[in-house]
Design a protein around this motif. Sequence first.
Motif, PDB file in Angstrom:
ATOM      1  N   UNK A  72      54.232  40.780  55.955  1.00  0.00           N
ATOM      2  CA  UNK A  72      54.588  40.826  57.205  1.00  0.00           C
ATOM      3  C   UNK A  72      54.855  39.059  57.708  1.00  0.00           C
ATOM      4  N   UNK A  73      54.456  38.016  57.011  1.00  0.00           N
ATOM      5  CA  UNK A  73      54.942  36.767  57.187  1.00  0.00           C
ATOM      6  C   UNK A  73      56.577  36.697  56.597  1.00  0.00           C
ATOM      7  N   UNK A  74      56.778  37.145  55.471  1.00  0.00           N
ATOM      8  CA  UNK A  74      58.392  37.138  54.957  1.00  0.00           C
ATOM      9  C   UNK A  74      59.214  37.857  56.003  1.00  0.00           C
ATOM     10  N   UNK A  75      58.716  39.173  56.090  1.00  0.00           N
ATOM     11  CA  UNK A  75      59.758  39.814  57.124  1.00  0.00           C
ATOM     12  C   UNK A  75      59.937  39.121  58.520  1.00  0.00           C
ATOM     13  N   UNK A  76      58.814  38.852  59.098  1.00  0.00           N
ATOM     14  CA  UNK A  76      58.966  37.885  60.286  1.00  0.00           C
ATOM     15  C   UNK A  76      59.735  36.776  60.103  1.00  0.00           C
ATOM     16  N   UNK A  77      59.482  35.806  59.237  1.00  0.00           N
ATOM     17  CA  UNK A  77      60.097  34.764  59.037  1.00  0.00           C
ATOM     18  C   UNK A  77      61.688  34.917  58.635  1.00  0.00           C
ATOM     19  N   UNK A  78      62.070  35.982  58.057  1.00  0.00           N
ATOM     20  CA  UNK A  78      63.385  36.422  57.783  1.00  0.00           C
ATOM     21  C   UNK A  78      64.047  36.789  59.094  1.00  0.00           C
ATOM     22  N   UNK A  79      63.493  37.460  60.136  1.00  0.00           N
ATOM     23  CA  UNK A  79      63.924  37.745  61.218  1.00  0.00           C
ATOM     24  C   UNK A  79      64.114  36.740  62.128  1.00  0.00           C
ATOM     25  N   UNK A  80      63.196  35.933  62.069  1.00  0.00           N
ATOM     26  CA  UNK A  80      63.427  34.676  62.747  1.00  0.00           C
ATOM     27  C   UNK A  80      64.510  33.751  62.585  1.00  0.00           C
TER      28      UNK A  80
END
Length: 292
Positions: A72-80
């Motif tokens: 979740x952290x990787x996906x959220x950071x990539x989207x940000x």
Amino acid sequence: MRGRAGTPWLHLAPALLVLGALLVYPVYQLGLISLLEYTQAQVSGGEPVSFRGLANYSELFGDERFRQVLLATVLFAAACVVSTLTVGCALAVLLTRVRALPRLALMLAALGAWATPAVTGSTVWLFLFDPDFGPVNRVLGLDGFSWTYGRSSAFLLVLLEVVWCSFPFVMVTVYAGIRAVPAEVLEAAALDGASQWRIWRSVLAPMLRPVLVVVTLQSVIWDFKVFTQIYVMTGGGGIAGQNLVLNVYAYQQAFASSQYGLGAAIGVVMLLILLAVTLLYLRLLRRQGEEL
């Protein structure tokens, strides 16, 4: 010649010493604690500190919850990162197209968002999207809808706030880079019939690559270790921890559960991931012949 070659390092020595004191020692302590059995019992002196080796890391990677939070952290950071770069670069180009007064107004508004403390900004965004009193819900006709109740909507709300407080850095940096590009180059591209998108993709982006490297790496580091926005806007990670990211998860393990060794191990994992991403990104750029 040797004396001249060492002169730059001599000038950098004071800054390197300060960085060493502020960075190297805390990282050393973080790595050391991650190898220990270090809980509230050890902190209070009730039990002796024992060496666990890589047991904390084995426990982490064997935990399904940790793997879910990591993903979740990787996906959220990539989207940000993608959203921040897109908004920042688009507004930087817009700044070069508008007159002085609108440019000044946009700059002041962006810098105001950038200067707002994360806690304050998060609280304001919670009010704007409040289910009962928020003006955004009233405009959208979503009275009573809770943005922080659902997992996806909560992540979306936090993403919007992160982009809002992060895009000014990208905008100002890229705008400064664009202003440094010779006007003749842009005029020649326009005379050749290139569209604005083609000018950006084929002319500006390659010339601004060193600048884009800086803002991209900075955005990756900032967005991967987001803490305040998630903690404030989702009440510590959302319902049943559905909106946890690694930084908040590390805080819960270290301070809420008093598992300081596990919390430190999560911090080390985050540090290694960011270091690996940075080195990989720089290596790919060097392979393309970029001078950084």
